[in-house]
Design a protein around this motif. Structure first.
Motif, PDB file in Angstrom:
ATOM      1  N   ASP A 105      13.714  20.271  -6.778  1.00  0.00           N
ATOM      2  CA  ASP A 105      14.336  21.347  -7.065  1.00  0.00           C
ATOM      3  C   ASP A 105      12.721  22.411  -7.032  1.00  0.00           C
ATOM      4  O   ASP A 105      13.557  24.080  -6.602  1.00  0.00           O
ATOM      5  CB  ASP A 105      14.559  21.261  -8.964  1.00  0.00           C
ATOM      6  CG  ASP A 105      15.317  20.576  -9.844  1.00  0.00           C
ATOM      7  OD1 ASP A 105      16.489  21.353  -9.319  1.00  0.00           O
ATOM      8  OD2 ASP A 105      15.113  20.684 -10.988  1.00  0.00           O
ATOM      9  N   PHE A 106      11.810  22.400  -6.357  1.00  0.00           N
ATOM     10  CA  PHE A 106      11.258  23.167  -5.671  1.00  0.00           C
ATOM     11  C   PHE A 106      10.988  23.484  -3.682  1.00  0.00           C
ATOM     12  O   PHE A 106      12.015  22.105  -3.251  1.00  0.00           O
ATOM     13  CB  PHE A 106       9.952  22.372  -5.996  1.00  0.00           C
ATOM     14  CG  PHE A 106       9.373  22.238  -7.230  1.00  0.00           C
ATOM     15  CD1 PHE A 106       8.988  23.234  -8.371  1.00  0.00           C
ATOM     16  CD2 PHE A 106       8.902  20.654  -7.866  1.00  0.00           C
ATOM     17  CE1 PHE A 106       8.609  22.691  -9.790  1.00  0.00           C
ATOM     18  CE2 PHE A 106       9.083  20.811  -9.432  1.00  0.00           C
ATOM     19  CZ  PHE A 106       8.924  21.603  -9.805  1.00  0.00           C
ATOM     20  N   ASN A 107      10.733  24.247  -3.905  1.00  0.00           N
ATOM     21  CA  ASN A 107      10.287  24.307  -2.121  1.00  0.00           C
ATOM     22  C   ASN A 107       8.839  25.055  -2.617  1.00  0.00           C
ATOM     23  O   ASN A 107       8.217  25.158  -2.939  1.00  0.00           O
ATOM     24  CB  ASN A 107      11.531  25.633  -2.375  1.00  0.00           C
ATOM     25  CG  ASN A 107      12.790  26.054  -1.844  1.00  0.00           C
ATOM     26  OD1 ASN A 107      12.948  24.601  -1.218  1.00  0.00           O
ATOM     27  ND2 ASN A 107      13.208  26.290  -3.137  1.00  0.00           N
ATOM     28  N   THR A 108       9.043  24.709  -0.793  1.00  0.00           N
ATOM     29  CA  THR A 108       7.331  25.234  -1.115  1.00  0.00           C
ATOM     30  C   THR A 108       7.337  26.430   0.178  1.00  0.00           C
ATOM     31  O   THR A 108       8.028  26.671   1.309  1.00  0.00           O
ATOM     32  CB  THR A 108       6.688  24.423   0.347  1.00  0.00           C
ATOM     33  OG1 THR A 108       6.916  22.076   0.045  1.00  0.00           O
ATOM     34  CG2 THR A 108       5.321  23.980   0.595  1.00  0.00           C
ATOM     35  N   TYR A 109       6.449  27.206  -0.862  1.00  0.00           N
ATOM     36  CA  TYR A 109       5.896  28.540   0.502  1.00  0.00           C
ATOM     37  C   TYR A 109       4.032  28.448   0.450  1.00  0.00           C
ATOM     38  O   TYR A 109       3.614  28.127   0.332  1.00  0.00           O
ATOM     39  CB  TYR A 109       5.788  29.649  -0.879  1.00  0.00           C
ATOM     40  CG  TYR A 109       7.684  29.461  -1.491  1.00  0.00           C
ATOM     41  CD1 TYR A 109       8.462  30.545  -1.000  1.00  0.00           C
ATOM     42  CD2 TYR A 109       8.087  29.049  -2.399  1.00  0.00           C
ATOM     43  CE1 TYR A 109       9.666  30.688  -1.591  1.00  0.00           C
ATOM     44  CE2 TYR A 109       9.344  29.124  -3.076  1.00  0.00           C
ATOM     45  CZ  TYR A 109      10.129  29.637  -2.161  1.00  0.00           C
ATOM     46  OH  TYR A 109      11.844  29.585  -2.389  1.00  0.00           O
ATOM     47  N   ILE A 110       4.017  29.326   1.527  1.00  0.00           N
ATOM     48  CA  ILE A 110       2.937  29.886   2.362  1.00  0.00           C
ATOM     49  C   ILE A 110       2.590  30.916   1.871  1.00  0.00           C
ATOM     50  O   ILE A 110       3.301  31.671   2.025  1.00  0.00           O
ATOM     51  CB  ILE A 110       2.637  28.841   3.612  1.00  0.00           C
ATOM     52  CG1 ILE A 110       2.947  28.325   4.037  1.00  0.00           C
ATOM     53  CG2 ILE A 110       0.702  29.955   4.187  1.00  0.00           C
ATOM     54  CD1 ILE A 110       2.432  27.720   5.949  1.00  0.00           C
ATOM     55  N   VAL A 111       1.623  31.256   1.022  1.00  0.00           N
ATOM     56  CA  VAL A 111       1.726  32.728   0.052  1.00  0.00           C
ATOM     57  C   VAL A 111       0.143  33.241   1.079  1.00  0.00           C
ATOM     58  O   VAL A 111      -1.159  32.534   1.218  1.00  0.00           O
ATOM     59  CB  VAL A 111       0.987  32.417  -0.695  1.00  0.00           C
ATOM     60  CG1 VAL A 111       1.089  34.151  -1.452  1.00  0.00           C
ATOM     61  CG2 VAL A 111       2.637  32.236  -1.473  1.00  0.00           C
ATOM     62  N   PRO A 112       0.468  34.330   2.164  1.00  0.00           N
ATOM     63  CA  PRO A 112      -0.189  34.501   2.797  1.00  0.00           C
ATOM     64  C   PRO A 112      -1.408  35.559   1.857  1.00  0.00           C
ATOM     65  O   PRO A 112      -1.668  36.017   0.826  1.00  0.00           O
ATOM     66  CB  PRO A 112      -0.292  35.319   3.267  1.00  0.00           C
ATOM     67  CG  PRO A 112       0.725  35.610   4.018  1.00  0.00           C
ATOM     68  CD  PRO A 112       1.598  34.531   2.681  1.00  0.00           C
ATOM     69  N   VAL A 113      -3.320  35.691   1.500  1.00  0.00           N
ATOM     70  CA  VAL A 113      -4.158  36.334   1.172  1.00  0.00           C
ATOM     71  C   VAL A 113      -5.036  37.432   1.936  1.00  0.00           C
ATOM     72  O   VAL A 113      -5.156  36.524   2.587  1.00  0.00           O
ATOM     73  CB  VAL A 113      -4.222  35.678  -0.130  1.00  0.00           C
ATOM     74  CG1 VAL A 113      -5.204  36.455  -0.665  1.00  0.00           C
ATOM     75  CG2 VAL A 113      -3.792  34.774  -0.537  1.00  0.00           C
ATOM     76  N   ASN A 114      -4.816  38.606   1.838  1.00  0.00           N
ATOM     77  CA  ASN A 114      -5.876  38.616   2.566  1.00  0.00           C
ATOM     78  C   ASN A 114      -7.191  39.476   0.975  1.00  0.00           C
ATOM     79  O   ASN A 114      -6.961  39.902  -0.037  1.00  0.00           O
ATOM     80  CB  ASN A 114      -5.539  40.309   3.005  1.00  0.00           C
ATOM     81  CG  ASN A 114      -7.272  41.094   4.028  1.00  0.00           C
ATOM     82  OD1 ASN A 114      -7.487  42.047   2.830  1.00  0.00           O
ATOM     83  ND2 ASN A 114      -7.286  40.725   4.959  1.00  0.00           N
ATOM     84  N   ILE A 115      -8.365  39.455   1.487  1.00  0.00           N
ATOM     85  CA  ILE A 115      -9.579  39.830   0.462  1.00  0.00           C
ATOM     86  C   ILE A 115     -10.490  40.811   1.404  1.00  0.00           C
ATOM     87  O   ILE A 115     -10.855  39.717   2.821  1.00  0.00           O
ATOM     88  CB  ILE A 115     -10.639  38.345   0.047  1.00  0.00           C
ATOM     89  CG1 ILE A 115      -9.642  37.405  -0.321  1.00  0.00           C
ATOM     90  CG2 ILE A 115     -11.928  38.422  -0.905  1.00  0.00           C
ATOM     91  CD1 ILE A 115     -10.608  35.638  -0.580  1.00  0.00           C
ATOM     92  N   THR A 116     -10.735  41.722   0.933  1.00  0.00           N
ATOM     93  CA  THR A 116     -11.295  42.666   1.249  1.00  0.00           C
ATOM     94  C   THR A 116     -12.884  43.727   0.773  1.00  0.00           C
ATOM     95  O   THR A 116     -12.136  43.475  -0.774  1.00  0.00           O
ATOM     96  CB  THR A 116     -10.579  43.622   2.107  1.00  0.00           C
ATOM     97  OG1 THR A 116      -9.554  43.602   2.060  1.00  0.00           O
ATOM     98  CG2 THR A 116     -11.455  45.316   2.560  1.00  0.00           C
TER      99      THR A 116
END
Length: 737
Positions: free
Chosen positions: A196-207
């Motif tokens: 039931d799941f899907n795999t996602y890549i979530v970009p994150v920026n830290i400034t």
């Protein structure tokens, strides 16, 4: 046959430890963390990929993601060399896994298949202290004299997870024994939730803003209690300690997730997914080269996403424009104007995320820089010898803005270069900043003036449309700010209208001054020329911004700047004189330092009444008082109580700052003014430190003495004072560009 992955337990103590550390840091520091884009975090199996600049991220990024995804375990990869005897134990406790762990990949794939944990991976592979990640259109990380691309590990692991998810679905139908073997390998008890799941890549920026490094309490304590403190640790304590203890904004921004599953729709990959034979976890497959190519494409995709989400702050713009400026010598006022254009022109920063300090055009940057944007930047640049002062101008050292600094002490030795590097991957922004940096100075002035005029006009039109009340708001032409062009550039006048009025109130005086050959700009003070509801929402700081706009326009057009106003506008003119040393002359007509008794009691009495009944019976609170103006064709017929309070605060502030005014000042009062008691202005006049000051009292029985019968005498007095006070300054002023 492949053995099952040796799973070490998801240590929930890590999140209690991390939460305690975050709360402790928050209590001790002035850091302010802002989360953006939380709506971009999907349900499913998640890998967060983030830039890596400080050790702090190991703590707070893990903790905040843990909170955002429903307190599901969050693990991160940490460089194996960090796992020494003491620090390794700490990393375990805050949810980190060593890159040297032999079961690392299978643990990650297993936990993503079941979505029992999310992962944070830093694709740069290490802390990039110089923020140099981009070169000749490619993402390259410099380390120990070598350059390498960011790691594709996050992409590869996401692809492998989806490979096995799809293979499990296929094998359950076509080869149940292979499906059972894979379930045992990954310790999966129930296959239905996995599918039931899907795999996602979530970009994150830290400034981080601002980036500073100096001696602080943390490195002081370390120097005294830690033997043989390494240069690297000392630098990190200086940099990260200063940011925490002195105050830093940390913007964490989550980008749009990248769904991995559709990227497996390739013939070779599908063939391996559907193969009935047993496939080992680390086996090289016919589709492996294709998977590597896709992983590289994914990596470039999320690296672009990470750096395009950088939160642009003023220091980024100062540093980048300074770098692109074609000459070594630069004028600080010119640099401020270029940064103003970069912040204010939507075409320049289109698509970029701006720091909250840049949510509106920074008019103060062209006036008094009261937020210290330029001073803070230039002080760092001077301290690090990126810039040296040469008279009233500055010289930059181009090598310190262009050369690669690979030292781990770069954050201490050259933070300006770090600022430059951080937004280098934003190629569209860089192109626009380069264009601004290379504009001739006279053209920068022209563009700035045009932009300021447009800002004033657009702001009024927007407010008029928003707050217009039929049968109450005046015709639009009453509130439009206006500019009258002079015959020469010697003198320009900023002419400010009064409370509950509009620019049309001062049109007669404006035309008279313009007949003397002078430029005149009449700003529309925010909240005016629209409706009382608009004025009720405004503060004196809003009014000051309107005056700043007028001053900025005239200062770019004329050599001598005269500022004057009527009533509340007179107070705003005097306020500007407390903040600016370059004003040639100030005139204030009927400044409301002291109101007559009936008027003075109005706001305090209504404020007290509103406080008493506001919570019990809000409908009985009175936000507006009926007004009977001398000029009903211009003035509001309702007076917001909040506006009167702001007027009083403004005049109190001006009275407190009177000693800062040393420019020629003309005060004009009416002896029978029904609104203003001239005794307050007389007291103010006595405290003025200006050597050239005049106090004129005219015989009028009204407040609005700039319009109608007898006003020509006031106009003449103002013009004569301007001529006299500016005459001796003309020859000493520099010509305009």
């Amino acid at each position: 046959m492949s053995t099952a992955v040796r799973v070490f337990p998801m240590n929930r103590f890590a999140y209690r430890t991390t939460g305690l550390a975050i709360r402790t840091i928050t209590a001790l520091s002035k850091a302010s963390i802002h989360i953006h884009g939380r709506e971009n975090i999907p349900e499913g199996a998640l890998i967060f990929v983030a830039n890596h600049f400080t050790r702090l991220e190991t703590l707070f990024l893990t903790y905040y993601i843990f909170q955002l995804i429903g307190k599901k375990p969050v693990w991160s990869l940490a460089a194996g060399e960090l796992y020494n005897a003491s620090f390794g134990s700490f990393l375990d406790k805050v949810g980190a896994v060593s890159t040297h762990n032999p079961d690392r990949d299978r643990l990650i794939v297993k936990s993503l298949l079941t979505a029992e944990a999310a992962w944070i991976i830093y694709p740069e592979g290490r802390m990039v202290k110089n923020k140099k990640t981009f070169e000749k259109g490619q993402y390259l990380i410099s380390y120990a004299g070598e350059k390498q691309q960011p790691h594709t590990g996050a992409a590869s692991l996401a692809l492998r997870t989806e490979f096995y998810r799809q293979r499990l679905a296929t094998m359950r139908r076509s080869n149940p024994s292979e499906a059972e073997r894979l379930m045992a390998l990954f310790q999966i008890d129930d296959l239905d939730p996995v599918l039931d799941f899907n795999t996602y890549i979530v970009p994150v920026n830290i400034t981080y803003y601002p980036i500073r490094a100096k001696e602080n309490l943390l490195n002081f304590l370390a120097d005294h209690f830690v033997e043989n403190l390494s240069d690297r640790l000392e630098e990190e304590l200086m940099t990260e300690g200063t940011m925490l203890l002195s105050g830093v904004d940390i913007d964490i921004r989550f980008g749009e997730p990248l769904e991995v599953s559709p990227r497996l729709n390739q013939p070779l990959i599908r063939a391996d997914i559907d193969s009935d034979r047993e496939i080992g976890f680390d086996e090289v497959l016919p589709s492996t080269p294709v998977m590597r190519t896709i992983a590289l494409e994914l990596m470039n995709h999320y690296m672009r996403a990470i750096y395009r989400m950088t939160t642009i702050n003023p220091e980024h713009l100062f540093a980048s424009i300074l770098k692109h400026f074609p000459r070594r010598q630069f004028d600080p006022e010119d640099l401020k104007r270029r940064v103003f254009l970069a912040v204010s022109d939507n075409n320049v920063h289109m698509g970029a995320h701006l720091h909250r300090d840049m949510d509106r055009p920074p008019l103060d940057l062209l006036v008094d820089d009261r937020r210290d944007w330029f001073d803070q930047f230039i002080n760092v640049a001077l301290d690090k010898a990126v810039v040296i002062k040469h008279g009233d101008r500055y010289l930059k050292d181009p090598s310190k803005l262009t050369s690669l600094f690979d030292s781990h002490r770069v954050r201490v030795e050259n933070p300006i270069k770090v600022m430059v590097n951080e937004i280098e991957p934003m190629t569209d922004l860089q192109r626009r900043l380069r264009k601004i940096a290379r504009l001739p100075a006279f053209w920068v002035k022209r563009r700035t003036v045009r932009l300021l005029e447009r800002l004033g006009a657009d702001e009024f039109h927007t407010d008029y449309q928003t707050f217009y009340i039929e049968n109450e708001s005046k015709p639009k032409q009453v509130g439009v700010p206006f500019l009258l062009r002079g015959r020469s550039r010697k003198i320009g006048v900023v002419l400010i209208h009064g409370y509950m009025a509009a620019p049309m109130e001062v049109i007669e005086l404006a035309r008279y001054l313009n007949q003397q050959g002078w430029w005149v700009y009449a700003p529309r003070v925010k909240g005016h020329g629209t409706s009382p509801e608009d004025l009720s929402l405004r503060s004196r700081q809003d009014w000051m911004e309107s005056v700043d706009l007028g001053y900025a326009i005239i200062s770019l057009l004329c050599r001598q700047i005269v500022v004057g106003g009527f009533s509340n506008g007179a107070g705003l003119a005097l306020d500007l004189a407390t903040r600016i040393s370059g004003i040639s002359t100030v005139f204030a007509v009927c400044p409301p330092f002291k109101l007559h008794a009936a008027t003075a009691r109005l706001a305090p009495a209504m404020n007290m009444w509103n406080r008493l009944v506001g919570h019990v019976r809000p409908q009985m609170a009175r936000q507006f008082i009926e007004n009977h103006p001398e000029n009903p064709d211009i003035n509001y017929l309702r007076n917001p109580v909040s506006g009167v309070r702001e007027l009083e605060k403004l005049m109190d502030h001006v009275a407190e700052e009177v000693s800062k005014i040393n420019t020629p000042v003309l005060l004009i009062l009416a002896d029978q003014d029904p609104v203003v008691d001239e005794k307050g202005a007389r007291r103010f006049f006595g405290k003025l430190g200006s050597e050239d000051k005049q106090y004129l009292l005219f015989h009028f029985d009204l407040h609005g003495i700039l319009r109608g019968k007898g006003s020509n005498k006031v106009h003449q007095a103002i013009a004569q004072f301007i001529k006299t006070s500016t005459r001796n300054r003309i020859s000493s002023l520099k010509p305009l560009d």
